[in-house]
Design a protein around this motif. Structure first.
Motif, PDB file in Angstrom:
ATOM      1  N   MET A  19      -6.136  40.899  13.979  1.00  0.00           N
ATOM      2  CA  MET A  19      -6.217  40.741  15.501  1.00  0.00           C
ATOM      3  C   MET A  19      -6.240  41.642  16.298  1.00  0.00           C
ATOM      4  N   THR A  20      -5.407  42.793  15.740  1.00  0.00           N
ATOM      5  CA  THR A  20      -5.472  44.064  16.718  1.00  0.00           C
ATOM      6  C   THR A  20      -6.708  44.913  16.913  1.00  0.00           C
ATOM      7  N   ARG A  21      -7.410  44.726  15.678  1.00  0.00           N
ATOM      8  CA  ARG A  21      -8.747  45.433  15.492  1.00  0.00           C
ATOM      9  C   ARG A  21      -9.819  44.457  16.460  1.00  0.00           C
ATOM     10  N   LEU A  22      -9.585  43.249  16.577  1.00  0.00           N
ATOM     11  CA  LEU A  22     -10.442  42.484  17.130  1.00  0.00           C
ATOM     12  C   LEU A  22     -10.129  42.788  18.954  1.00  0.00           C
ATOM     13  N   ASN A  23      -8.556  42.809  19.217  1.00  0.00           N
ATOM     14  CA  ASN A  23      -8.323  43.099  20.517  1.00  0.00           C
ATOM     15  C   ASN A  23      -8.642  44.425  21.003  1.00  0.00           C
ATOM     16  N   TYR A  24      -8.357  45.395  20.188  1.00  0.00           N
ATOM     17  CA  TYR A  24      -8.309  47.034  20.593  1.00  0.00           C
ATOM     18  C   TYR A  24      -9.169  47.697  19.707  1.00  0.00           C
ATOM     19  N   PRO A  25     -10.550  47.432  19.732  1.00  0.00           N
ATOM     20  CA  PRO A  25     -11.379  48.074  18.216  1.00  0.00           C
ATOM     21  C   PRO A  25     -11.228  49.597  18.438  1.00  0.00           C
ATOM     22  N   GLN A  26     -11.415  49.968  19.683  1.00  0.00           N
ATOM     23  CA  GLN A  26     -11.498  51.301  19.737  1.00  0.00           C
ATOM     24  C   GLN A  26     -10.401  51.963  20.876  1.00  0.00           C
ATOM     25  N   HIS A  27      -9.792  51.272  21.318  1.00  0.00           N
ATOM     26  CA  HIS A  27      -8.682  51.496  22.308  1.00  0.00           C
ATOM     27  C   HIS A  27      -7.364  52.004  21.650  1.00  0.00           C
ATOM     28  N   PRO A  28      -6.774  53.070  22.267  1.00  0.00           N
ATOM     29  CA  PRO A  28      -5.430  53.407  21.579  1.00  0.00           C
ATOM     30  C   PRO A  28      -4.450  52.414  21.336  1.00  0.00           C
ATOM     31  N   TYR A  29      -4.330  51.403  21.787  1.00  0.00           N
ATOM     32  CA  TYR A  29      -3.394  50.370  21.813  1.00  0.00           C
ATOM     33  C   TYR A  29      -3.696  49.801  20.197  1.00  0.00           C
ATOM     34  N   GLY A  30      -4.755  49.928  19.632  1.00  0.00           N
ATOM     35  CA  GLY A  30      -5.152  49.565  18.417  1.00  0.00           C
ATOM     36  C   GLY A  30      -5.195  50.578  17.149  1.00  0.00           C
ATOM     37  N   TYR A  31      -4.492  51.746  17.525  1.00  0.00           N
ATOM     38  CA  TYR A  31      -4.853  52.839  16.374  1.00  0.00           C
ATOM     39  C   TYR A  31      -3.883  52.442  15.432  1.00  0.00           C
ATOM     40  N   TRP A  32      -2.840  51.904  15.622  1.00  0.00           N
ATOM     41  CA  TRP A  32      -1.865  51.428  14.237  1.00  0.00           C
ATOM     42  C   TRP A  32      -2.788  50.656  13.230  1.00  0.00           C
ATOM     43  N   ALA A  33      -3.479  49.800  13.760  1.00  0.00           N
ATOM     44  CA  ALA A  33      -4.211  48.910  12.728  1.00  0.00           C
ATOM     45  C   ALA A  33      -5.478  49.608  11.893  1.00  0.00           C
ATOM     46  N   GLN A  34      -5.549  50.924  12.437  1.00  0.00           N
ATOM     47  CA  GLN A  34      -6.584  51.812  11.521  1.00  0.00           C
ATOM     48  C   GLN A  34      -5.825  52.668  10.784  1.00  0.00           C
ATOM     49  N   GLU A  35      -4.675  52.601  10.399  1.00  0.00           N
ATOM     50  CA  GLU A  35      -3.942  53.368   9.625  1.00  0.00           C
ATOM     51  C   GLU A  35      -4.224  52.819   8.016  1.00  0.00           C
TER      52      GLU A  35
END
Length: 452
Positions: free
Chosen positions: A182-198
């Motif tokens: 969901m974080t990747r959908l909501n914030y795919p490139q935004h800093p709020y979504g960085y943790w989901a890219q770890e």
């Protein structure tokens, strides 16, 4: 890896009074009808740091929070995770003390310090008796941890191993997978979504020098908010704030604004998982801390999904249908748009119908809003229980830090009940209709095949 690490503390000599502040004190405006009034004193130091103080002399305790604009939203997109390690490992080695020294000395003094890192902030928390020698010792260690973390390589390697292990374990957890997707959908490139890219590679790529560089760049007094609650006066609070920040780089730092959140709405993702339960999430970035609809959205949400067994989601999905043990809806306001979310778990066979019913409950609520009786119940619960939200120093410290960091009015807590009481069903319905549409929400399901 810990996000907020709690360790005990130790020693300092009473603070010298270097660098006096600009001394504009603005007391909180007290509503005459509020018996739980607070007097928040606020001023700025010459180095730009903001200080907030509430004196509470009933107990000989002092609680301190020092927060910086150094959360994971300040990570480099090419090296995600540095901010979290830099903030959370500060108390695992600092100055001349290693990890064991800090534990041993802190136990002797019976005081605590916590280093923390989250999406928007990082810093330290201190708790101590107000007895002068104990407080001196606590502040000495707090200052050292804040200004001279050593980030020992052995500690970094160990915490990276733990983080990798945790990440691998989380890949089997339906709720984590749902939150990540969901974080990747909501914030795919935004800093709020960085943790989901770890991932394992990104965790392993972090070097000790990265932490030192991040700390040097972002831990500056000009971005600091020092919140203090307890058995001290204004003069003592001035000394505490000045001393805690004295050894940090004093050059003022102009940080770029965090970008607005672009909406990527109406997307659906299903993740196959063998669990007998299917986890359902519906979410979209909606609300900021300074949102004009803040109270209408949050108070309205009590009726929809935040009111426990009284909420519409619980009544329909649990009581009437037997689909789930619990369903909730939640707002997470941030500096830029944070999320509105609905979540529940249900048997795989019920998942398609449960999702359909969830959307229908939300659609009906957006269209109709709360009844007068439902709104009154929400007001009674929220206003009646409001003093319990800051009845301890620790709870009030959290509010004080939030007020300072997000630049909320100093009378925020004093006027909160009045703003809730003033809301009408029409205002809530209007806000929900303007801000939320069922078809806009992103949907993530984790479980067995979702057959519509």
């Amino acid at each position: 890896m810990k996000t907020i690490a709690t360790i005990s503390i130790l020693s300092l000599a009473w603070l010298s009074q270097s660098a006096w502040a600009q001394t504009t004190t603005t007391p909180s405006t007290i509503a005459q009808t509020n018996p739980h009034q607070l007097h928040i004193q606020s001023w700025h130091l010459k180095n730009g740091a903001k200080v907030l103080l509430v004196e509470r002399h009933a107990l000989p305790i002092v609680d301190i929070n020092v927060a910086f604009d150094a959360g994971s939203r300040r990570d480099d997109a090419q090296k995600i995770g540095v901010a979290n390690f830099a903030g959370s490992l500060m108390d695992m080695g600092a100055g001349k003390w290693n990890e064991e020294d800090i534990r041993r000395l802190s136990s002797d003094w019976a005081v605590t310090v916590s280093s923390f890192s989250d999406t928007e902030q990082a810093g330290i928390r201190i708790r101590s008796l107000s007895q002068p020698q104990t407080l001196q010792d606590a502040l000495k260690l707090g200052q050292t941890i804040l200004s001279r973390p050593t980030y020992p390589q052995t500690v970094l390697t160990r915490e990276q191993d733990r983080a990798v292990l945790g990440w691998k374990q989380n890949q089997t957890d339906p709720q984590f997978l749902s939150s990540q997707a969901m974080t990747r959908l909501n914030y795919p490139q935004h800093p709020y979504g960085y943790w989901a890219q770890e991932n394992e590679a990104s965790i392993r790529a972090i070097k000790r020098q990265d932490l030192l560089d991040f700390h040097h760049r972002y831990f500056r007094p000009s971005t600091a908010v020092v919140s203090i609650v307890g058995d001290i006066n204004r003069s003592q609070a001035q000394k505490i704030a000045t001393e805690l920040l004295a050894d940090l780089p004093q050059q003022k730092l102009k940080l770029p604004n965090i970008a607005a959140v672009p909406l990527h709405k109406g997307q659906t993702t299903h993740i196959h998982h063998p669990a007998s339960q299917t986890h359902l999430d519906l979410s979209l970035p909606v609300i900021s801390r300074d949102d004009v609809d803040y109270f209408a959205l949050l108070i309205g949400n009590y009726t929809l999904g935040a009111g426990g067994f009284d909420s519409l989601l619980m009544k329909e999905l649990r009581d009437n249908r037997g689909f789930t043990y619990g369903a909730y809806s939640h707002f997470n306001p941030m500096a830029q748009k944070g999320t509105f979310s609905i979540g529940l778990s249900t048997q795989a066979a019920n998942a398609p119908e449960a999702l359909k019913v969830t959307k229908q409950v939300l659609a009906d609520y957006i269209a109709q809003g709360p009844t007068e009786a439902q709104l009154q119940q929400a007001k009674n619960n929220i206003i009646g229980g409001f003093p319990m939200r800051f009845d301890t120093n620790n709870k009030l410290l959290g509010w004080l830090s939030t007020i300072g960091f997000y630049q909320l009015p100093l009378d925020y807590l004093d006027t909160y009940p009045q703003k809730v009481q003033a809301l009408t069903t029409e205002q809530i319905r209007d806000a929900w209709q303007r801000r939320l549409k069922v078809e806009d929400l992103n949907v993530v399901t984790v479980g067995q095949s979702l057959k519509q």
